[in-house]
Design a protein around this motif. Sequence first.
Motif, PDB file in Angstrom:
ATOM      1  N   ALA A  14       5.362   2.238  -0.121  1.00  0.00           N
ATOM      2  CA  ALA A  14       4.403   2.209  -1.141  1.00  0.00           C
ATOM      3  C   ALA A  14       4.595   3.176  -2.172  1.00  0.00           C
ATOM      4  O   ALA A  14       4.062   2.994  -3.270  1.00  0.00           O
ATOM      5  CB  ALA A  14       3.061   2.390  -0.706  1.00  0.00           C
ATOM      6  N   THR A  15       5.379   4.057  -1.947  1.00  0.00           N
ATOM      7  CA  THR A  15       5.836   5.125  -3.311  1.00  0.00           C
ATOM      8  C   THR A  15       7.384   4.885  -3.630  1.00  0.00           C
ATOM      9  O   THR A  15       7.940   5.568  -4.072  1.00  0.00           O
ATOM     10  CB  THR A  15       5.928   6.399  -2.341  1.00  0.00           C
ATOM     11  OG1 THR A  15       6.955   6.464  -1.217  1.00  0.00           O
ATOM     12  CG2 THR A  15       4.442   6.951  -1.716  1.00  0.00           C
ATOM     13  N   THR A  59       2.386   5.341  -6.658  1.00  0.00           N
ATOM     14  CA  THR A  59       2.658   4.309  -5.805  1.00  0.00           C
ATOM     15  C   THR A  59       3.308   3.373  -6.490  1.00  0.00           C
ATOM     16  O   THR A  59       3.183   3.261  -7.958  1.00  0.00           O
ATOM     17  CB  THR A  59       1.630   3.664  -4.999  1.00  0.00           C
ATOM     18  OG1 THR A  59       0.389   3.324  -6.170  1.00  0.00           O
ATOM     19  CG2 THR A  59       0.814   4.431  -3.907  1.00  0.00           C
ATOM     20  N   ARG A  60       4.245   2.291  -5.979  1.00  0.00           N
ATOM     21  CA  ARG A  60       4.961   1.393  -6.689  1.00  0.00           C
ATOM     22  C   ARG A  60       5.629   0.403  -5.774  1.00  0.00           C
ATOM     23  O   ARG A  60       6.162   0.614  -4.807  1.00  0.00           O
ATOM     24  CB  ARG A  60       6.184   1.986  -7.471  1.00  0.00           C
ATOM     25  CG  ARG A  60       7.012   1.030  -8.012  1.00  0.00           C
ATOM     26  CD  ARG A  60       8.286   1.615  -8.934  1.00  0.00           C
ATOM     27  NE  ARG A  60       9.115   0.459  -9.431  1.00  0.00           N
ATOM     28  CZ  ARG A  60      10.181   1.022 -10.161  1.00  0.00           C
ATOM     29  NH1 ARG A  60      10.443   2.374 -10.531  1.00  0.00           N
ATOM     30  NH2 ARG A  60      10.820  -0.009 -10.829  1.00  0.00           N
ATOM     31  N   GLY A  61       5.156  -0.877  -5.892  1.00  0.00           N
ATOM     32  CA  GLY A  61       5.584  -1.871  -5.013  1.00  0.00           C
ATOM     33  C   GLY A  61       6.829  -2.629  -5.809  1.00  0.00           C
ATOM     34  O   GLY A  61       6.933  -3.675  -6.522  1.00  0.00           O
ATOM     35  N   LYS A 113       1.567  -3.056   0.871  1.00  0.00           N
ATOM     36  CA  LYS A 113       1.318  -1.888   1.265  1.00  0.00           C
ATOM     37  C   LYS A 113       0.627  -1.279  -0.012  1.00  0.00           C
ATOM     38  O   LYS A 113      -0.650  -0.513   0.522  1.00  0.00           O
ATOM     39  CB  LYS A 113       2.403  -0.974   1.677  1.00  0.00           C
ATOM     40  CG  LYS A 113       3.215  -1.575   2.891  1.00  0.00           C
ATOM     41  CD  LYS A 113       2.368  -1.790   4.004  1.00  0.00           C
ATOM     42  CE  LYS A 113       3.206  -2.359   5.212  1.00  0.00           C
ATOM     43  NZ  LYS A 113       2.244  -2.568   6.324  1.00  0.00           N
ATOM     44  N   VAL A 114       0.962  -1.377  -1.290  1.00  0.00           N
ATOM     45  CA  VAL A 114       0.190  -0.763  -2.317  1.00  0.00           C
ATOM     46  C   VAL A 114      -1.075  -1.201  -2.550  1.00  0.00           C
ATOM     47  O   VAL A 114      -1.967  -0.650  -2.677  1.00  0.00           O
ATOM     48  CB  VAL A 114       0.816  -0.651  -3.699  1.00  0.00           C
ATOM     49  CG1 VAL A 114       0.268  -0.389  -4.826  1.00  0.00           C
ATOM     50  CG2 VAL A 114       2.420  -0.108  -3.531  1.00  0.00           C
ATOM     51  N   LEU A 115      -1.332  -2.568  -2.454  1.00  0.00           N
ATOM     52  CA  LEU A 115      -2.484  -3.352  -2.643  1.00  0.00           C
ATOM     53  C   LEU A 115      -3.457  -2.851  -1.377  1.00  0.00           C
ATOM     54  O   LEU A 115      -4.615  -3.021  -1.468  1.00  0.00           O
ATOM     55  CB  LEU A 115      -2.280  -4.623  -2.935  1.00  0.00           C
ATOM     56  CG  LEU A 115      -1.366  -5.041  -4.317  1.00  0.00           C
ATOM     57  CD1 LEU A 115      -1.260  -6.615  -4.009  1.00  0.00           C
ATOM     58  CD2 LEU A 115      -2.004  -4.864  -5.454  1.00  0.00           C
ATOM     59  N   GLU A 129      -5.051   0.118  -1.949  1.00  0.00           N
ATOM     60  CA  GLU A 129      -6.059  -0.057  -2.857  1.00  0.00           C
ATOM     61  C   GLU A 129      -7.336  -0.711  -2.417  1.00  0.00           C
ATOM     62  O   GLU A 129      -8.333  -0.278  -2.693  1.00  0.00           O
ATOM     63  CB  GLU A 129      -5.538  -0.569  -4.332  1.00  0.00           C
ATOM     64  CG  GLU A 129      -6.870  -0.978  -5.319  1.00  0.00           C
ATOM     65  CD  GLU A 129      -7.270   0.450  -5.736  1.00  0.00           C
ATOM     66  OE1 GLU A 129      -8.513   0.290  -6.223  1.00  0.00           O
ATOM     67  OE2 GLU A 129      -6.826   1.572  -5.892  1.00  0.00           O
ATOM     68  N   MET A 130      -7.074  -1.670  -1.592  1.00  0.00           N
ATOM     69  CA  MET A 130      -8.057  -2.360  -1.141  1.00  0.00           C
ATOM     70  C   MET A 130      -8.916  -1.608   0.039  1.00  0.00           C
ATOM     71  O   MET A 130     -10.180  -1.564  -0.033  1.00  0.00           O
ATOM     72  CB  MET A 130      -7.604  -3.661  -0.217  1.00  0.00           C
ATOM     73  CG  MET A 130      -8.797  -4.574   0.483  1.00  0.00           C
ATOM     74  SD  MET A 130      -8.083  -6.069   0.684  1.00  0.00           S
ATOM     75  CE  MET A 130      -6.701  -5.596   1.831  1.00  0.00           C
ATOM     76  N   ALA A 131      -8.336  -0.664   0.622  1.00  0.00           N
ATOM     77  CA  ALA A 131      -8.890   0.177   1.597  1.00  0.00           C
ATOM     78  C   ALA A 131      -9.613   1.328   0.723  1.00  0.00           C
ATOM     79  O   ALA A 131     -11.071   1.664   1.164  1.00  0.00           O
ATOM     80  CB  ALA A 131      -7.984   1.016   2.435  1.00  0.00           C
ATOM     81  N   ARG A 132      -9.367   1.794  -0.409  1.00  0.00           N
ATOM     82  CA  ARG A 132     -10.134   2.409  -1.175  1.00  0.00           C
ATOM     83  C   ARG A 132     -11.233   1.850  -1.657  1.00  0.00           C
ATOM     84  O   ARG A 132     -12.526   2.410  -1.663  1.00  0.00           O
ATOM     85  CB  ARG A 132      -9.430   3.136  -2.370  1.00  0.00           C
ATOM     86  CG  ARG A 132      -9.919   4.031  -3.255  1.00  0.00           C
ATOM     87  CD  ARG A 132      -8.871   4.735  -4.313  1.00  0.00           C
ATOM     88  NE  ARG A 132      -9.017   3.591  -5.308  1.00  0.00           N
ATOM     89  CZ  ARG A 132     -10.007   3.546  -6.439  1.00  0.00           C
ATOM     90  NH1 ARG A 132     -10.957   4.610  -6.419  1.00  0.00           N
ATOM     91  NH2 ARG A 132      -9.796   2.758  -7.473  1.00  0.00           N
TER      92      ARG A 132
END
Length: 295
Positions: free
Chosen positions: A129-130, A150-152, A160-162, A165-168
Amino acid sequence: MNAKSKRVAVTGAQGKVGKVLVPYLRKCGYDVFVIDEIPPTDPDDLAMIADLTDFGQTLDALSSVGEDTYAHPSSGSFEAVVHLASMPHPRMKPDGEEFRINMMATYNVFESARRLGIKNVIWSASEVATGVPYDKTEAPYVPVDEEYPTRGYNVYSLTKVLGEEMARQFCLNDPEMRITCLRLSNVMDPEEYKKFESWQDDPTKRLWNFWTYIDNRDAAQAIELAIRHDARGKDEFFITSDETVMRTPTAELLANYFPTIEYRKELAGNEVAISNAKAKTVLGFQPKYHWTDEI
């Protein structure tokens, strides 16, 4: 609450990490319920075969109480969910299908946990994700830490990036929820260490993630520590070994392949360039297994 009173669900339990994690958790005293599309290898396992891209199946699996004919669904069935289920690496399926599987499974687990009152989710995020592969993107500094942007780069890393963010967002909307995103490095079993020798004369084979790895047994340790992590909200941790897969000093490798990279600290010997310092400080993580001890 001690481990012996904790009932934990593990999704993707038949995968690489799950096969090591499940017996480790049981040894620690947890009551483990396994969820996978593949039947359990041990017929005595408490388990459910479920497709986690289907919300109904996910909700049902994460509400499982009891066993066999006495089983029934109920909210609050588990103290924690360890969500490992996903495509293990890019291009195993067409991009759109990979995106659907990873994103739907992760959403379904997060949302099912929220509805069922399960406040503790540990998700197997990833170093990708980085911006991995770092040789294809611009690596701004080392050692990489959790402040690193982060960077997809591809569909796999985008999920993994998304997912993070969804977890946040889930934790913003439910202040009692905890989602711990463990950015597992390239997971290695002990029998895989023999191939490390083939990389020593060609560092380009492993520069994609700064020559980083984590022993599967240490990944299990980190996940168990995350289950006991007493916090709320979304958090993320790199889970890496202390050393790279190379005998060549890390600073020498970086000078050869990333000559303009910014150093935030000096790297000694073959010290890893993706930092596990936060996991050590916050979770109490300490890698115990090192490839150089086992070859």
